[in-house]
Design an enzyme around this catalytic site. Structure first.
Site, short mmCIF file in Angstrom:
data_model
loop_
_atom_site.label_atom_id
_atom_site.label_comp_id
_atom_site.label_asym_id
_atom_site.label_seq_id
_atom_site.Cartn_x
_atom_site.Cartn_y
_atom_site.Cartn_z
N ASN A 9 42.49 33.63 41.90
CA ASN A 9 41.07 33.88 42.18
C ASN A 9 40.30 33.34 40.99
O ASN A 9 40.27 33.95 39.93
CB ASN A 9 40.83 35.38 42.36
CG ASN A 9 39.38 35.73 42.62
OD1 ASN A 9 38.51 34.87 42.62
ND2 ASN A 9 39.10 37.00 42.83
N ARG A 90 41.90 32.24 46.57
CA ARG A 90 40.72 32.87 47.16
C ARG A 90 39.56 31.89 47.03
O ARG A 90 39.23 31.45 45.93
CB ARG A 90 40.36 34.17 46.44
CG ARG A 90 39.08 34.80 47.00
CD ARG A 90 38.48 35.80 46.03
NE ARG A 90 37.24 36.35 46.55
CZ ARG A 90 36.24 36.77 45.78
NH1 ARG A 90 36.34 36.72 44.46
NH2 ARG A 90 35.14 37.26 46.31
N HIS A 179 33.32 39.01 51.10
CA HIS A 179 34.34 40.07 51.03
C HIS A 179 35.21 40.09 52.28
O HIS A 179 35.82 41.09 52.61
CB HIS A 179 33.71 41.47 50.84
CG HIS A 179 33.07 41.68 49.51
ND1 HIS A 179 31.90 42.38 49.35
CD2 HIS A 179 33.43 41.28 48.26
CE1 HIS A 179 31.56 42.41 48.07
NE2 HIS A 179 32.49 41.75 47.39
N HIS A 205 32.75 48.08 51.51
CA HIS A 205 33.38 47.56 50.30
C HIS A 205 32.36 47.70 49.17
O HIS A 205 31.39 46.95 49.08
CB HIS A 205 33.77 46.09 50.48
CG HIS A 205 34.43 45.49 49.28
ND1 HIS A 205 35.77 45.20 49.24
CD2 HIS A 205 33.94 45.16 48.06
CE1 HIS A 205 36.08 44.70 48.05
NE2 HIS A 205 34.97 44.67 47.31
N GLY A 207 31.82 47.77 45.23
CA GLY A 207 32.25 47.50 43.86
C GLY A 207 31.03 47.10 43.07
O GLY A 207 29.93 47.58 43.33
N GLY A 209 29.88 44.15 43.34
CA GLY A 209 29.26 43.57 44.52
C GLY A 209 29.56 44.48 45.69
O GLY A 209 30.60 45.15 45.74
N ARG A 238 22.81 42.59 41.32
CA ARG A 238 22.08 41.88 42.36
C ARG A 238 21.04 42.79 43.02
O ARG A 238 21.28 43.97 43.25
CB ARG A 238 23.04 41.35 43.43
CG ARG A 238 24.02 40.32 42.91
CD ARG A 238 24.92 39.83 44.05
NE ARG A 238 25.98 38.96 43.56
CZ ARG A 238 27.27 39.11 43.84
NH1 ARG A 238 27.66 40.11 44.62
NH2 ARG A 238 28.17 38.28 43.36
N ARG A 282 29.58 53.91 36.36
CA ARG A 282 30.01 55.04 35.52
C ARG A 282 29.01 55.31 34.40
O ARG A 282 28.72 56.48 34.10
CB ARG A 282 31.40 54.76 34.96
CG ARG A 282 32.50 54.72 36.01
CD ARG A 282 33.78 54.11 35.48
NE ARG A 282 33.61 52.69 35.16
CZ ARG A 282 34.61 51.88 34.83
NH1 ARG A 282 35.84 52.35 34.77
NH2 ARG A 282 34.38 50.61 34.56
N GLY A 329 36.21 48.92 44.21
CA GLY A 329 36.33 49.67 42.96
C GLY A 329 35.57 50.98 42.95
O GLY A 329 36.09 52.01 42.50
N GLU A 332 36.67 53.32 46.21
CA GLU A 332 37.98 53.96 46.06
C GLU A 332 37.99 55.02 44.95
O GLU A 332 38.81 55.94 44.98
CB GLU A 332 39.04 52.90 45.74
CG GLU A 332 39.30 51.92 46.87
CD GLU A 332 40.17 50.76 46.43
OE1 GLU A 332 40.92 50.92 45.45
OE2 GLU A 332 40.09 49.69 47.06
N GLU A 388 43.36 42.43 48.29
CA GLU A 388 43.05 41.07 48.72
C GLU A 388 44.15 40.09 48.33
O GLU A 388 44.49 39.17 49.08
CB GLU A 388 41.72 40.63 48.11
CG GLU A 388 40.53 41.44 48.63
CD GLU A 388 39.31 41.35 47.73
OE1 GLU A 388 38.36 40.66 48.12
OE2 GLU A 388 39.32 41.98 46.66
#
Length: 402
Positions: A9, A90, A179, A205, A207, A209, A238, A282, A329, A332, A388
């Site tokens: 990747n 990827r 994604h 999804h 994360g 992003g 973003r 975080r 990320g 989960e 992935e």
């Protein structure tokens, strides 16, 4: 000889890699090459639960991979480069040319080059790495998995922007979505859960992003990112969706260049722009807990934008929807975000309830697939760990050997 699959990747200045045993797809090693073309380059990797860190300077992707290969040999991770039978890449943007994984022949590479205009920060790095691998591993068979491919099933009514269609068609302006490798992997897991090849759910999804995907009969029917990954919800840096008139307004009123506007929207907005603290969730949560008003508001916007798309996609999937899935990320790992998102969904005749004890379990206790909805919830709610790289490895086998 023990045949291996190398998964890559690549970005403009970095290469993430994983090595799998081809026979059983066990993970052998993972690593990251950083700061390619910059000073103080680094290689970090983990092999047999041991961490390694090396410093070097690489002017380009070929030099970076040459250094990495030398380290593999020194540390007995790979003794013979012919062990790499397959290399899977990827590719962020495949344009409208790819609806499935593909062999990386000259035609495919040319199409990836064409799509680079839509992903100037991503595709060139991938192309540079493909070129380097062709030089360094000439016997390996190369395959590509595309973040856009899973979304090739989105109907025209959902991928079309309401602008002049001649201009849109001439310049390829449409929703492509991203994604897709992760969304596809999660779809396969949901099919396993329900023992069906046609599943109906919304995947989140989340994360740095973020993209949501409405999945009906195991196919993508809509997704929140657009022609580029900038569209959709507010993310780490973003902005997500904005009024497009903001762009000429900033150009005219504040003398912003297009490059400055692009930097603002892609790199200095989202959580970072609103909190003025960090793009890392975080850090923002920690600041919120310390009564930082900017952090609290940033978190409120972040969650609300996710919920806006979630409600939209629950409606698009329709009455046969079975589940909601959190992955990525943040999806989960953040019990707080999962809880805030579900609590904020207020739809008549749809009762969504999280089992607080299951949701709050430590990450180490979570299985690959964890159901966190309470028995009275109208929809199942899952946390599913995405992988992935494993799917890219499987796709490389698929395109060359099936």
């Amino acid at each position: 000889m023990n045949p291996k699959i190398l998964v890559i990747n690549a970005g403009s200045s970095s290469i993430k890699w994983q090595i799998f045993n081809k026979k059983n797809l066990d993970l052998i090693g993972v690593g990251l090459i950083e700061r390619i073309g910059l000073e103080n380059g680094q290689i970090k990797m983990n092999f047999l639960k041991k961490d390694y860190k090396f410093s070097d300077n690489f002017t380009n992707h070929t030099e970076a991979l040459e250094s990495q290969i030398a380290i593999w040999k020194e540390n007995k991770i790979v003794e013979n480069l012919d062990e790499f039978e397959l290399v899977g890449f990827r590719i962020v943007h495949g344009g409208a040319s790819f609806s499935s994984p593909a062999k990386l022949d000259d035609r495919a590479i040319s199409k990836i080059q064409e799509a680079a205009k839509f992903a100037p920060l991503h595709n060139p790095g991938a192309l540079a790495t493909i070129k380097a691998i062709k030089k360094l591993l000439p016997l390996a068979k190369l395959g590509a998995s595309f973040d856009t491919a899973f979304h090739a099933t989105i109907p025209k009514v959902n991928y079309t922007y309401a602008i002049n269609d001649e201009i849109a068609n001439k310049y390829g302006i449409r929703k492509y979505g991203f994604h897709g490798i992760s969304h596809k992997f999660i779809s396969m897991k949901v099919e396993e859960i329900y023992q069906s090849q046609k599943v109906n759910f919304v995947n989140m999804h989340i994360g740095n992003g973020i993209s949501l995907c409405a999945i009906k009969d195991s196919k993508s029917i809509d997704t929140s990112m657009g022609m580029t990954p900038l569209a959709g919800v507010a993310m780490g840096t973003r902005s997500g969706d904005i009024d497009p008139s903001i762009i000429p307004y900033l150009a005219n009123e504040a003398n912003f260049s297009f490059n400055e506007i692009e930097q603002l929207l892609n790199k200095n907005s989202g959580l970072l722009g609103l909190s003025k603290i960090s793009s890392d969730l975080r850090d923002v949560i920690k600041a919120k807990n310390n009564h930082n008003e900017n952090a609290s508001f940033a978190l409120e916007v972040y969650v609300q934008k996710i919920v806006d798309y979630l409600v939209n996609y629950i409606n698009k999937v329709g009455k046969n929807i079975r589940a909601l899935v959190f992955t990525g990320g943040v999806g989960e790992n953040s019990a707080l975000i999962r809880s805030l998102v579900i609590e904020k969904v207020q739809l008549p005749k749809l009762n969504l309830v999280i089992d607080k004890a299951k949701n709050a379990k430590s990450i180490s206790e979570f299985k690959e697939i964890e159901k966190i909805s309470a028995p009275e919830s109208d929809l199942d709610i899952f946390v599913i760990k995405t992988n992935e790289e494993l799917l890219i490895a499987k796709n490389a086998i698929k395109v060359w050997e099936n």
